[in-house]
Design a protein around this motif. Structure first.
Motif, short mmCIF file in Angstrom:
data_model
loop_
_atom_site.label_atom_id
_atom_site.label_comp_id
_atom_site.label_asym_id
_atom_site.label_seq_id
_atom_site.Cartn_x
_atom_site.Cartn_y
_atom_site.Cartn_z
N GLY A 28 58.36 17.09 46.69
CA GLY A 28 59.20 17.02 45.49
C GLY A 28 58.54 16.17 44.42
O GLY A 28 57.67 15.34 44.72
N GLU A 29 59.01 16.36 43.18
CA GLU A 29 58.38 15.67 42.04
C GLU A 29 58.48 14.15 42.17
O GLU A 29 57.49 13.44 41.92
CB GLU A 29 59.05 16.15 40.74
CG GLU A 29 58.30 15.73 39.49
CD GLU A 29 56.82 16.13 39.51
OE1 GLU A 29 56.52 17.28 39.87
OE2 GLU A 29 55.96 15.29 39.18
N GLU A 30 59.63 13.63 42.58
CA GLU A 30 59.79 12.17 42.70
C GLU A 30 58.83 11.61 43.73
O GLU A 30 58.21 10.56 43.52
CB GLU A 30 61.23 11.82 43.10
CG GLU A 30 62.15 11.61 41.93
CD GLU A 30 61.54 10.78 40.80
OE1 GLU A 30 61.16 9.62 41.06
OE2 GLU A 30 61.43 11.27 39.67
N ALA A 90 57.21 8.04 31.69
CA ALA A 90 57.75 9.39 31.51
C ALA A 90 59.08 9.55 32.23
O ALA A 90 59.29 9.02 33.32
CB ALA A 90 56.75 10.42 32.03
N ARG A 91 59.98 10.28 31.61
CA ARG A 91 61.29 10.54 32.20
C ARG A 91 61.57 12.04 32.16
O ARG A 91 61.02 12.74 31.32
CB ARG A 91 62.40 9.82 31.40
CG ARG A 91 62.31 8.30 31.44
CD ARG A 91 62.69 7.74 32.83
NE ARG A 91 62.51 6.30 32.90
CZ ARG A 91 61.37 5.71 33.32
NH1 ARG A 91 60.35 6.44 33.70
NH2 ARG A 91 61.28 4.40 33.37
N GLY A 92 62.43 12.49 33.06
CA GLY A 92 62.88 13.87 33.05
C GLY A 92 61.73 14.86 33.21
O GLY A 92 60.81 14.65 34.01
N GLY A 93 61.78 15.90 32.40
CA GLY A 93 60.80 16.98 32.52
C GLY A 93 59.39 16.56 32.17
O GLY A 93 58.42 17.23 32.55
N ALA A 94 59.25 15.44 31.44
CA ALA A 94 57.91 14.98 31.05
C ALA A 94 57.13 14.42 32.24
O ALA A 94 55.91 14.30 32.19
CB ALA A 94 58.03 13.92 29.96
N ARG A 95 57.84 14.07 33.32
CA ARG A 95 57.17 13.43 34.45
C ARG A 95 56.16 14.35 35.14
O ARG A 95 55.07 13.91 35.48
CB ARG A 95 58.20 12.97 35.50
CG ARG A 95 58.90 11.71 35.11
CD ARG A 95 59.37 10.97 36.32
NE ARG A 95 58.74 9.65 36.34
CZ ARG A 95 58.88 8.78 37.32
NH1 ARG A 95 59.61 9.07 38.36
NH2 ARG A 95 58.28 7.61 37.26
N ALA A 96 56.54 15.61 35.33
CA ALA A 96 55.64 16.53 36.04
C ALA A 96 54.34 16.71 35.26
O ALA A 96 53.25 16.71 35.83
CB ALA A 96 56.32 17.87 36.26
#
Ligand code: FE2
Length: 165
Positions: A28-30, A90-96
């Motif tokens: 997962g991304e996290e 980065a937060r939300g969609g910017a993290r990936a």
């Protein structure tokens, strides 16, 4: 060119990071982001600092601070630091996207060092001199590793002595 043992050790560190990143591709991304930031703090940054404090200055003694391999390496280290800061913020969609950018840069940087910087270091310094730098490289990396918190250090020391913390 076959690299000297000390340079092969640095290359092996690169390979370990890239394998770690590849091994998390399905996670997962996290999980991927937190693991990459931990890898950055514990391994990549100490590795970069050891190069900056020991290997690059030694190379500059033989060549010049303005040598293209030195300038490129240092600017690449700045790019890595910038991307690590951006990922942390980065937060939300910017993290990936931020995570993928740091992973990509790490891969490019490792490839550049192995194909260009390390051969240049070996040619300029020779394997004996590079082997003599091993303690300084290890000390510089160690000094850059995050210190455990005092409670973690206490727990580790009491665990070593076979006592309960
Ligand atoms: Fe580097």
């Amino acid at each position: 060119m076959t690299l000297c043992p000390q340079l092969r050790r640095l290359s092996a560190e690169h390979a370990r990071w890239l394998a770690d990143v590849a091994g998390r591709a399905g996670a997962g991304e996290e999980d991927r982001t937190s693991r990459l930031l931990a890898l950055w703090d514990l391994e990549v940054l100490p590795h970069c600092r050891a190069e900056e404090e020991v290997l690059i200055p030694e190379l500059a003694r033989r060549l010049s601070e303005a040598d293209a391999a030195i300038v490129f390496t240092l600017s690449d280290h700045v790019a890595l630091r910038r991307l690590a800061r951006e990922l942390r913020e980065a937060r939300g969609g910017a993290r990936a996207a931020a995570r993928a950018a740091l992973e990509k840069k790490l891969e490019e940087h490792a490839r550049f060092e192995e194909s260009t910087l390390f051969p240049a270091v070996q040619e300029a310094l020779g394997c004996d001199r590079i082997a003599g730098l091993a303690p300084d490289l290890a000390a510089a990396a160690e000094a850059s590793r995050p210190r455990p918190t005092s409670s973690a250090a206490h727990a580790a020391s009491t665990a070593k002595k076979g006592r309960k913390p």
